[in-house]
Design a protein around this motif. Structure first.
Motif, PDB file in Angstrom:
ATOM      1  N   LEU A  10      76.339  71.196 -27.415  1.00  0.00           N
ATOM      2  CA  LEU A  10      75.692  70.611 -28.592  1.00  0.00           C
ATOM      3  C   LEU A  10      75.554  71.612 -29.727  1.00  0.00           C
ATOM      4  O   LEU A  10      75.655  71.272 -30.905  1.00  0.00           O
ATOM      5  N   ASN A  20      78.286  69.990 -34.802  1.00  0.00           N
ATOM      6  CA  ASN A  20      77.582  70.064 -33.516  1.00  0.00           C
ATOM      7  C   ASN A  20      78.196  69.098 -32.503  1.00  0.00           C
ATOM      8  O   ASN A  20      79.103  68.321 -32.811  1.00  0.00           O
ATOM      9  N   GLY A  21      77.693  69.134 -31.288  1.00  0.00           N
ATOM     10  CA  GLY A  21      78.261  68.341 -30.200  1.00  0.00           C
ATOM     11  C   GLY A  21      78.191  66.850 -30.434  1.00  0.00           C
ATOM     12  O   GLY A  21      79.122  66.103 -30.081  1.00  0.00           O
ATOM     13  N   TYR A  22      77.073  66.375 -31.022  1.00  0.00           N
ATOM     14  CA  TYR A  22      76.946  64.951 -31.324  1.00  0.00           C
ATOM     15  C   TYR A  22      78.051  64.496 -32.291  1.00  0.00           C
ATOM     16  O   TYR A  22      78.705  63.473 -32.087  1.00  0.00           O
ATOM     17  N   LEU A  39      77.982  66.246 -22.330  1.00  0.00           N
ATOM     18  CA  LEU A  39      77.241  67.125 -23.231  1.00  0.00           C
ATOM     19  C   LEU A  39      76.573  68.252 -22.427  1.00  0.00           C
ATOM     20  O   LEU A  39      75.978  67.999 -21.378  1.00  0.00           O
ATOM     21  N   THR A  89      73.669  70.981 -22.802  1.00  0.00           N
ATOM     22  CA  THR A  89      72.550  71.153 -23.733  1.00  0.00           C
ATOM     23  C   THR A  89      71.317  71.748 -23.055  1.00  0.00           C
ATOM     24  O   THR A  89      71.151  71.639 -21.836  1.00  0.00           O
ATOM     25  N   SER A 112      66.895  63.404 -27.665  1.00  0.00           N
ATOM     26  CA  SER A 112      68.205  64.053 -27.568  1.00  0.00           C
ATOM     27  C   SER A 112      69.173  63.229 -26.739  1.00  0.00           C
ATOM     28  O   SER A 112      70.366  63.122 -27.057  1.00  0.00           O
ATOM     29  N   GLY A 131      72.732  61.348 -27.754  1.00  0.00           N
ATOM     30  CA  GLY A 131      73.964  61.517 -27.002  1.00  0.00           C
ATOM     31  C   GLY A 131      74.613  60.191 -26.682  1.00  0.00           C
ATOM     32  O   GLY A 131      75.831  60.026 -26.818  1.00  0.00           O
ATOM     33  N   TYR A 182      75.651  64.163 -19.306  1.00  0.00           N
ATOM     34  CA  TYR A 182      75.159  65.420 -19.854  1.00  0.00           C
ATOM     35  C   TYR A 182      74.725  66.355 -18.722  1.00  0.00           C
ATOM     36  O   TYR A 182      74.436  65.938 -17.607  1.00  0.00           O
TER      37      TYR A 182
END
Length: 370
Positions: A2, A8-10, A29, A31, A38, A42, A50
């Motif tokens: 992330l 960023n990862g999103y 993900l 994180t 959060s 995602g 995740y």
């Protein structure tokens, strides 16, 4: 991950999932965030799963393997949700049941893993605490061996000990006669063994009378009464202990072993405190200490020599022989030899042992505020 630069990862997940050719690529993900906000971000971005940091390599491999080997057997039922609001923030969620189930399972697994890690941390902390407690216990033992009890407890509690002026205390020096002459003909091990025998015996006698060993200087043994806890019996206690020390040393000398002993005692005001930076020690200073040393040097083998100040404090308990005024390095000082307990204070079985009359007289003295 992330927390990537620029995108960023999103954002990265959402942009890939929005591309028709890549929308089926699974996203995991990685994180440090596992709060609902959060996780919903995602899901909203299209992530399949995740893993929270810190994570094990084994967990990561298993999670990747799960998606690599996954074969979709049928279309999943899509769950549409126009809007999910948490803490005033709106999220647009459109995922299938399997997607939701994977996130739920992952959350459960993550909780289990975190609990395991938390237990490991707790175990490590418990082990560290036990080690610290053991170290503290050992430190306390060392302090109690090195310092008087009250000083050790003050050091443990406050980390320091302020010097104290004692209005009246008694200081005793013992010294072996002709020690230097005989010691040069003894083996080192034999010499140390002999001194250890004497000084260990002295330690035991001091414990009996509640007195404090200050230090040894070569063959000289120094102790005191009325420090670090003031009391009104310090002079009597020191004379009683000196009589027992002298009797023990004389018996050993008469048997053909060891040395003759001489003892000097003085009473008066002094200062006590802790000195040293690497090797700490409780010590006492002042003219009272210096005069005690002079009085010991002016004594004779097999005798307990006391100052006028000590005599005035113990004359009701002990019969003493006046020596008159004796010249010392510090001038002329009146001195007395202690000959023993007064007859009416002696035990019927042993003239060196106090009787009940002595005990009653001692108790009255002990009640006087120091």
């Amino acid at each position: 991950d992330l927390e990537m630069p620029n995108m960023n990862g999103y954002e990265f997940c959402k942009s890939v999932k929005a591309h028709a050719d890549y929308s089926n690529i699974p996203f995991i993900l990685v994180t440090t965030l596992n709060d609902p906000k959060s996780l919903l971000k995602g899901i909203e971005a299209g992530a399949n799963n995740y893993i929270t940091k810190p994570y094990s390599k084994k967990t990561l491999r298993e999670r990747v393997k799960q998606y690599v080997n996954h074969k979709k057997t049928k279309a999943s039922t899509v769950v549409n949700s126009d809007e999910v609001i948490i803490n005033g923030v709106s999220y647009d969620i459109t995922v299938d049941k399997e997607h939701i189930l994977q996130f739920l399972l992952t959350t459960y697994e993550n909780i289990l893993y975190q609990n395991e890690e938390l237990q490991k941390v707790r175990n490590a902390l418990n082990k560290t605490n036990r080690t610290l407690e053991q170290s503290q216990h050992e430190m306390q033992k060392v302090l109690h061996n090195v310092f008087p009890k009250s000083i050790a407890e003050r050091l443990i509690k406050d980390g320091e000990y302020e010097p104290i002026r004692f209005q009246n205390a008694t200081v005793v020096f013992t010294d072996f006669v002709n020690f230097a002459r005989t010691a040069q003909h003894m083996q080192a091990r034999e010499l140390v063994h002999e001194l250890e025998w004497y000084f260990s015996a002295f330690d035991t006698i001091l414990d009996k009378y509640g007195l404090e060993k200050i230090k040894t200087i070569g063959d000289s043994y120094m102790f005191a009464g009325g420090v670090p806890e003031p009391n009104s019996t310090h002079a009597v206690d020191c004379v009683l202990a000196s009589m027992e020390i002298m009797a023990m040393a004389q018996r050993r000398f008469d048997s053909g072993s060891g040395w003759e002993l001489r003892i000097g005692i003085n009473s008066g005001p002094l200062v006590g405190g802790i000195i040293g930076k690497k090797r700490f020690a409780f010590d006492i200073w002042g003219p009272t200490v210096n005069y005690a040393s002079r009085i010991e040097r002016a004594s004779s083998p097999g005798f307990i020599n006391i100052s006028q100040e000590t005599f005035d404090l113990v004359k009701g308990f002990f019969y003493c022989q006046s020596r008159g005024v004796i010249q010392t390095k510090d001038g002329e000082l009146p001195m007395h030899f202690v000959k023993g307990l007064h007859t009416h204070l002696q035990s019927d079985n042993d003239p060196a042992e106090p009787n009940s009359a002595f005990s009653n007289k001692y108790k009255l003295l002990a009640r006087i505020k120091a």
